[in-house]
Design a protein around this motif. Structure first.
Motif, PDB file in Angstrom:
ATOM      1  N   VAL A   1       0.847  -1.195   0.000  1.00 10.27           N
ATOM      2  CA  VAL A   1       0.000   0.000   0.000  1.00 10.27           C
ATOM      3  C   VAL A   1       0.888   1.253   0.000  1.00 10.27           C
ATOM      4  O   VAL A   1       1.929   1.289   0.653  1.00 10.27           O
ATOM      5  CB  VAL A   1      -0.937   0.000   1.223  1.00 10.27           C
ATOM      6  CG1 VAL A   1      -1.745   1.297   1.275  1.00 10.27           C
ATOM      7  CG2 VAL A   1      -1.871  -1.205   1.171  1.00 10.27           C
ATOM      8  N   GLY A   2       0.480   2.261  -0.759  1.00 10.39           N
ATOM      9  CA  GLY A   2       1.248   3.506  -0.854  1.00 10.39           C
ATOM     10  C   GLY A   2       0.460   4.703  -0.373  1.00 10.39           C
ATOM     11  O   GLY A   2      -0.529   4.554   0.354  1.00 10.39           O
ATOM     12  N   ASP A   3       0.891   5.892  -0.805  1.00 13.25           N
ATOM     13  CA  ASP A   3       0.251   7.139  -0.362  1.00 13.25           C
ATOM     14  C   ASP A   3      -1.258   7.113  -0.569  1.00 13.25           C
ATOM     15  O   ASP A   3      -2.027   7.474   0.313  1.00 13.25           O
ATOM     16  CB  ASP A   3       0.808   8.342  -1.152  1.00 13.25           C
ATOM     17  CG  ASP A   3       2.281   8.562  -0.895  1.00 13.25           C
ATOM     18  OD1 ASP A   3       2.801   7.990   0.081  1.00 13.25           O
ATOM     19  OD2 ASP A   3       2.917   9.295  -1.678  1.00 13.25           O
ATOM     20  N   GLU A   4      -1.659   6.663  -1.764  1.00 16.39           N
ATOM     21  CA  GLU A   4      -3.077   6.718  -2.127  1.00 16.39           C
ATOM     22  C   GLU A   4      -3.914   5.932  -1.123  1.00 16.39           C
ATOM     23  O   GLU A   4      -4.914   6.419  -0.593  1.00 16.39           O
ATOM     24  CB  GLU A   4      -3.243   6.139  -3.544  1.00 16.39           C
ATOM     25  CG  GLU A   4      -4.660   6.151  -4.047  1.00 16.39           C
ATOM     26  CD  GLU A   4      -4.913   5.076  -5.115  1.00 16.39           C
ATOM     27  OE1 GLU A   4      -3.958   4.690  -5.822  1.00 16.39           O
ATOM     28  OE2 GLU A   4      -6.055   4.618  -5.211  1.00 16.39           O
ATOM     29  N   GLY A   5      -3.502   4.692  -0.844  1.00 17.55           N
ATOM     30  CA  GLY A   5      -4.255   3.844   0.069  1.00 17.55           C
ATOM     31  C   GLY A   5      -4.253   4.408   1.483  1.00 17.55           C
ATOM     32  O   GLY A   5      -5.281   4.435   2.171  1.00 17.55           O
ATOM     33  N   PHE A   6      -3.086   4.882   1.905  1.00 13.91           N
ATOM     34  CA  PHE A   6      -2.972   5.431   3.243  1.00 13.91           C
ATOM     35  C   PHE A   6      -3.903   6.620   3.442  1.00 13.91           C
ATOM     36  O   PHE A   6      -4.614   6.723   4.430  1.00 13.91           O
ATOM     37  CB  PHE A   6      -1.523   5.878   3.469  1.00 13.91           C
ATOM     38  CG  PHE A   6      -0.849   5.129   4.567  1.00 13.91           C
ATOM     39  CD1 PHE A   6      -0.263   3.894   4.315  1.00 13.91           C
ATOM     40  CD2 PHE A   6      -0.820   5.640   5.850  1.00 13.91           C
ATOM     41  CE1 PHE A   6       0.349   3.189   5.333  1.00 13.91           C
ATOM     42  CE2 PHE A   6      -0.218   4.938   6.876  1.00 13.91           C
ATOM     43  CZ  PHE A   6       0.374   3.713   6.629  1.00 13.91           C
ATOM     44  N   LEU A   7      -3.863   7.517   2.467  1.00 15.03           N
ATOM     45  CA  LEU A   7      -4.670   8.732   2.581  1.00 15.03           C
ATOM     46  C   LEU A   7      -6.154   8.384   2.512  1.00 15.03           C
ATOM     47  O   LEU A   7      -6.977   8.989   3.208  1.00 15.03           O
ATOM     48  CB  LEU A   7      -4.273   9.734   1.488  1.00 15.03           C
ATOM     49  CG  LEU A   7      -2.820  10.215   1.607  1.00 15.03           C
ATOM     50  CD1 LEU A   7      -2.417  11.039   0.379  1.00 15.03           C
ATOM     51  CD2 LEU A   7      -2.606  11.037   2.876  1.00 15.03           C
ATOM     52  N   TYR A   8      -6.478   7.376   1.713  1.00 17.39           N
ATOM     53  CA  TYR A   8      -7.872   6.944   1.607  1.00 17.39           C
ATOM     54  C   TYR A   8      -8.365   6.411   2.954  1.00 17.39           C
ATOM     55  O   TYR A   8      -9.455   6.744   3.426  1.00 17.39           O
ATOM     56  CB  TYR A   8      -8.001   5.881   0.508  1.00 17.39           C
ATOM     57  CG  TYR A   8      -9.417   5.402   0.318  1.00 17.39           C
ATOM     58  CD1 TYR A   8     -10.312   6.117  -0.477  1.00 17.39           C
ATOM     59  CD2 TYR A   8      -9.865   4.237   0.936  1.00 17.39           C
ATOM     60  CE1 TYR A   8     -11.619   5.687  -0.640  1.00 17.39           C
ATOM     61  CE2 TYR A   8     -11.172   3.799   0.786  1.00 17.39           C
ATOM     62  CZ  TYR A   8     -12.049   4.533  -0.010  1.00 17.39           C
ATOM     63  OH  TYR A   8     -13.347   4.112  -0.157  1.00 17.39           O
ATOM     64  N   ALA A   9      -7.521   5.577   3.593  1.00 17.83           N
ATOM     65  CA  ALA A   9      -7.901   5.011   4.889  1.00 17.83           C
ATOM     66  C   ALA A   9      -8.035   6.116   5.949  1.00 17.83           C
ATOM     67  O   ALA A   9      -8.930   6.080   6.792  1.00 17.83           O
ATOM     68  CB  ALA A   9      -6.868   3.984   5.334  1.00 17.83           C
ATOM     69  N   LEU A  10      -7.145   7.082   5.855  1.00 16.79           N
ATOM     70  CA  LEU A  10      -7.223   8.199   6.806  1.00 16.79           C
ATOM     71  C   LEU A  10      -8.547   8.934   6.666  1.00 16.79           C
ATOM     72  O   LEU A  10      -9.257   9.182   7.640  1.00 16.79           O
ATOM     73  CB  LEU A  10      -6.096   9.200   6.510  1.00 16.79           C
ATOM     74  CG  LEU A  10      -4.831   9.129   7.334  1.00 16.79           C
ATOM     75  CD1 LEU A  10      -3.794  10.069   6.742  1.00 16.79           C
ATOM     76  CD2 LEU A  10      -5.092   9.485   8.789  1.00 16.79           C
ATOM     77  N   GLU A  11      -8.855   9.265   5.419  1.00 19.86           N
ATOM     78  CA  GLU A  11     -10.024  10.088   5.159  1.00 19.86           C
ATOM     79  C   GLU A  11     -11.326   9.353   5.470  1.00 19.86           C
ATOM     80  O   GLU A  11     -12.275   9.946   5.964  1.00 19.86           O
ATOM     81  CB  GLU A  11      -9.992  10.519   3.682  1.00 19.86           C
ATOM     82  CG  GLU A  11     -10.884  11.673   3.386  1.00 19.86           C
ATOM     83  CD  GLU A  11     -10.630  12.230   1.994  1.00 19.86           C
ATOM     84  OE1 GLU A  11      -9.512  12.000   1.462  1.00 19.86           O
ATOM     85  OE2 GLU A  11     -11.537  12.861   1.450  1.00 19.86           O
ATOM     86  N   ASN A  12     -11.324   8.054   5.177  1.00 17.74           N
ATOM     87  CA  ASN A  12     -12.587   7.329   5.259  1.00 17.74           C
ATOM     88  C   ASN A  12     -12.766   6.502   6.526  1.00 17.74           C
ATOM     89  O   ASN A  12     -13.816   5.933   6.749  1.00 17.74           O
ATOM     90  CB  ASN A  12     -12.741   6.429   4.032  1.00 17.74           C
ATOM     91  CG  ASN A  12     -12.907   7.250   2.773  1.00 17.74           C
ATOM     92  OD1 ASN A  12     -13.978   7.786   2.522  1.00 17.74           O
ATOM     93  ND2 ASN A  12     -11.811   7.401   2.033  1.00 17.74           N
TER      94      ASN A  12
END
Lengths: 554, 443
Positions: free
Chosen positions: B204-215
């Motif tokens: 998992v990279g930035d995209e997945g991490f930020l998605y999990a953070l936001e959601n």
């Protein structure tokens, strides 16, 4: 019999002393002519009649560069930067214009992106029009590898033979921002400084004096006139105060130096006989530099500060309008307050009373009212000085530490007394002692203490080594020297000897005795790749600390 | 002006072994980078010098057995103390946020401590958080652990504490130390749902991490309404980390920081000391200081294959559902020494990978509707066979739980060789060894 001559050019007065065998032989004080520092210095010399003595050395502490920077009297310098990636340049305040060039190095000085030769050609096109372009080149991590700075400099020197070029890597301490600005200031002040140096030299020659001339630096050390970098001469005044106190106290003492001037009071800290050096470089005007300096505070309050009454509130102004009323001036000052309270005895008591009374409404000019007013003036002055002392002591407590050992042995508890000098020093001694809950000691040659400090100052220098045995490169921060390391990948004593030899060799050319060199802690960082030690990064240093060549005998 | 504090303590004279990942060199290049960039000269930045924590602060939060004096704690006490310098500056309103760039790390160190595990002996964030609660009246704290390893120690310290929300997002425990941090770990009987674990697949990279953070993470945090947010800022999700297998970038970490908006970030792991740390430390710090971090670019490019897009979103949705649907199943147990009330029983085994031994632990938690509930832990070091007990009276304990704590302490003072009473309610710590009280302040 040979004599040391010390001259300190202050904002208001210039002090001079002649010292022979740790005894003050002659001293003098003249007003400073801000527009002609050279003449002020020469007048001070003539006041002491230097042609009659055999002078062995002359030390000058001058505000020449400080004033040029603060009054914005510097020529324009073209600042060329290789910032690479990282923090945006615009995040930090740049007091001067700069031009950004391609080319990036990493933290070990390895090349990441090469420079763009096309940019360099365009640069030459633009700079061609100026007769004698001043060019400062500064790259991020150039203190680890000066390759781009050197390449660009040699390219420009070939294309623009009349250009004066300075490199950031020659002032090789870490901090790209400060290194760039310091390089800029050093180059910008060079012409004025060289002119001053040559005029000073010929003025001294005509007085049949052949003594070497030394210049006091912000770190309390001196270097020969020909070896000093102009920018290092900033803030030598407060350094002279600290050295003056050092030359007039016991060698292992810890104390706060308080030197009360006409409009500013300089404060410094001496820890077991060693002046505290600031963990960061000096700030001058809006320039942050990497110029090593003593940790000092200059408080804008002095014996001649104007006392004002604004809306029934007593204020001490940050400026001076001539001398105190009690000695013939036009405005009430702390000096008048001290005189009125009989804490000092120079000047007219009646005039002191008159000046203070003028601040009060006519209905409230009883002796009790004037006394309260005078006491309030002294209290405000002492309080400002006291606050600055506390700040400085806090700065000492807050020195960064990066090792377990350093944190656990951070600072021993020292008992400080206060070493007071300057006009009115005796008058505030008791009040300051009460405020700080510490003993105060008056300096013997209070009025020429700074000149004594200059005359007695010893040379300082340091050689900080950064060696990467894996990349096979060493660098000396202070001189900007960078070279190939051909020794062992995991050296031990060998590297310490290497630095020692280098420092001894260079110290000699600066007139520094080898015996005054001290070895710093060496730190060895094993470089590990895939669980194998492939080399070491070694940091270490040799330095000559600030100090004085003797203690003044009364 | 919004001030950002930094305390930089690289422990240049301390390591766990010459070629150990946790060695002198670890923050060397970070120092080169941040000091060369001149971040200390940013007008809104204030650098603080390190501090040393005292054993009282440590023992109010962690039971260091058999006594703290038996461990080499110097470097750890400085890492804790330095982090606390910033938390104090925060409380004194000198700064509005800060970054403790310190070694050694702490988030694998739990409620009971017999040695070093996952490079950690003392838990920097946990000790700091309880200090804020005991000294500054802070009530609710959220700790978001963005280290690639499960923040099992922090979770363990606060597992029964409903006022500390512990969120850990990490590479899942099937493929990485410490092997825990799955969705079933959601807190003890009085603190259910105050622990959140988000185990991610490798890659998992930035995209997945930020998605999990936001959601997931940020909505949970705002629902919790913490007084303070702490970020355990491990940096081993980077695409160059040698111990883990994720794909984040330095700028990704900057964005993570921007979104979490922690009051304090505390460095945890991260062992790509040249390829990642100098850049991530910069990006996190710049984000805290409100500066542009888009120019912080590592010299290398990611080479690992990344899990993102629809694949990741589907994976995370499944994980969240699993998390939300879980219901606890508590085992109640009676013991002659347990005071009145219902006591939930848990067992735990902890492996100390640095020193290579195991601890076995039995826990009894008093079920309580009024407070976090008094906790009893009986623990044994399986290498030395030493045993010890911990009794914890929680912050804001109710009268009954407080009394239960005193009764348990009275019993275990005699029954076990070593007993620690953590009286968080009264801000008191007492350590008994063989029935005698041990001072925490002797050297």
């Amino acid at each position: 019999m040979s004599y040391k001559l010390g001259i300190d050019v202050g904002g208001t007065f210039t002090d001079a002393v002649l010292i022979n065998n740790n005894v003050v032989h002659n001293k003098g004080k003249i007003p400073t002519d801000k527009d002609n520092l050279l003449e002020t210095i020469v007048n001070a010399m003539d006041l002491l009649d230097i042609s009659k003595q055999k002078i062995e050395q002359i030390t000058i502490s001058t505000t020449l560069v400080t004033n040029a920077i603060l009054q914005n009297r510097l020529p324009e310098v073209n600042l060329l930067l290789f910032p690479g990636s990282g923090m945006k340049l615009s995040s930090l305040p740049w007091p001067v214009n700069y031009e950004v060039l391609e080319g990036e190095l990493d933290f070990r000085g390895r090349e990441v992106n090469p420079p763009n030769q096309q940019e360099w050609k365009q640069l030459v096109e633009r700079l061609k029009s100026s007769l004698n372009p001043q060019i400062a080149i500064s790259g991020k991590f150039s203190h680890r590898n000066n390759i781009y700075e050197e390449q660009l400099a040699s390219y420009l020197q070939k294309e623009l033979p009349k250009a004066d070029i300075a490199l950031g890597s020659q002032l090789g301490q870490t901090n790209f921002y400060r290194r760039s600005l310091t390089t800029y200031l050093n180059l910008a002040s060079q012409v004025q400084f060289l002119e001053f140096a040559s005029q000073l030299k010929s003025a001294i020659d005509t007085r049949k004096c052949t003594a070497p001339i030394r210049v006091l630096k912000a770190d309390g050390g001196v270097l020969p006139l020909s070896k000093i970098r102009p920018v290092e001469s900033i803030y030598s005044g407060p350094a002279a105060s600290v050295l003056g106190a050092l030359a007039q106290s016991s060698s292992e003492d810890s104390y706060v130096v308080v030197d009360i001037g006409g409009t500013t009071t300089d404060i410094g800290l001496v820890l077991s006989g060693s002046p505290l050096i600031s963990a960061q470089g000096a700030k001058i005007g809006s320039f942050l530099t990497n110029v090593r300096s003593l940790a000092v505070r200059s408080v804008p309050v002095g014996g001649d500060s104007v006392v004002l009454m604004e809306n029934n509130k007593l204020k001490l102004a940050n400026y001076r309008l001539g001398p105190a009323f009690c000695i013939g001036g036009y405005n009430p000052t702390p000096t008048d307050a001290l005189r009125y309270l009989n804490l000092t005895d120079y000047g007219s008591h009646a005039r002191a009373e008159e000046s203070l009374a003028s601040l009060l409404p006519e209905s409230k000019r009883q002796p009790q009212d004037i006394r309260e007013l005078a006491e309030e003036v002294v209290r405000i002055m002492v309080d400002r000085i006291g606050q600055a002392i506390e700040e400085l002591q806090q700065e000492w407590q807050d020195e960064p530490a990066y090792k377990v050992w350093e944190v656990l042995h951070h600072h021993e508890d020292l008992e400080f007394y206060i070493q007071l000098s300057g006009g009115g020093a005796s008058g505030i001694a008791n009040a300051l002692a009460d405020r700080m809950n510490a003993r105060t000691v008056l300096t013997d040659f209070s009025e020429v203490s700074n000149a004594i400090g200059a005359a007695m100052a010893k040379p300082t220098f340091s050689w900080t080594l950064n060696l990467d045995t894996y990349l096979g490169r060493y660098r000396i921060e202070e001189t900007g020297e960078q070279g190939k390391w051909e020794g062992s990948k995991k050296p031990h004593r060998e590297v310490e000897q290497f630095l020692k030899d280098l420092a001894y060799r260079q110290a000699e050319t600066m007139g520094i005795e080898g015996s005054s060199l001290q070895k710093d802690q060496f730190d060895y960082f094993p470089l590990v790749e895939s669980y194998n030690t492939v080399g070491q990064i070694i940091r270490g240093g040799m330095h000559v600390p600030p100090g004085v060549s003797g203690r003044i005998v009364k | 002006m919004k001030k950002t504090g930094i305390v930089f303590f690289p422990a240049f004279d301390w390591s766990l072994g010459e070629s150990h990942p946790e060695r002198e060199e670890r923050l060397l290049y970070t120092q080169e980078q941040i000091f060369e960039e001149g971040i200390i000269d940013l007008p809104q930045v204030k650098q603080y010098s390190p501090g040393v924590a005292n054993l009282f602060d440590v023992m109010l939060t962690q039971a260091v057995f058999p006594t703290p004096h038996r461990h080499k704690l110097d470097a750890h006490l400085i890492a804790v103390g330095s982090s606390m310098i910033l938390s104090k500056a925060l409380m004194n309103k000198e700064i509005s946020n800060g970054f403790a760039m310190v070694r050694p790390p702490g988030h694998h160190s739990g409620a009971t401590v017999w040695g070093n595990r996952g490079f950690c002996t003392l838990n920097n964030e946990a000790i700091l958080v309880n200090n804020l609660r005991s000294q500054y009246g802070i009530k609710k704290v959220a700790i978001i652990d963005t280290d690639v390893h499960h923040g099992d120690g922090t979770q363990d310290v606060f597992y029964h504490d409903p006022n500390v929300l512990c969120i850990s997002i990490h590479q899942d425990g099937r493929t990485l130390f410490p092997g825990t941090g799955f969705t079933d770990e959601q807190g003890g009987p009085n603190a259910w749902k105050s622990t959140v674990n988000i185990p991610l697949l490798p890659g998992v990279g930035d995209e997945g991490f930020l998605y999990a953070l936001e959601n997931w993470i940020l909505p949970r945090v705002s629902e919790f309404k913490p007084d303070i947010i702490i970020n355990s800022a491990g940096q081993d999700n980077h695409f160059t980390d040698p111990l883990a297998s994720m794909n984040c970038t330095a700028r990704g970490y900057g964005k993570i920081t921007d979104m979490i908006k922690p009051n304090l970030a505390v460095l945890e792991g991260g062992y790509s000391i040249q390829g990642a740390l100098p850049y991530i430390n910069m990006a996190i710090f710049l984000a805290l200081a409100g500066e542009d971090y888009s120019g912080v670019i590592e010299p290398h490019k990611p080479t690992r294959s990344e899990i993102g897009g629809e694949t990741f979103r589907t994976f995370l949705a499944g994980l969240k559902q699993q998390h939300d649907n879980l219901r606890p199943n508590w085992t109640l147990r009676q013991e002659p020494y347990l005071p009145a009330g219902e006591w939930v029983y848990l067992e735990k085994s902890v492996f100390y990978d640095t020193d290579w031994f195991k601890e076995n632990r039995r826990e009894y938690i008093r079920k309580c509707d009024h407070c976090g509930g008094t906790v009893l832990m009986i623990t044994q070091n399986l290498m030395t066979f030493e045993k010890a007990a911990l009794v914890r009276i929680p912050f804001q304990a109710c009268d009954t739980c407080e009394q239960a704590g005193y009764d348990l302490a009275e019993h275990f003072k005699k029954a076990e060789k070593t007993l620690l009473l953590q009286n968080q309610l009264r801000n008191q710590v007492h350590l008994w060894s063989q029935g005698e009280e041990v001072s925490l302040f002797e050297s």
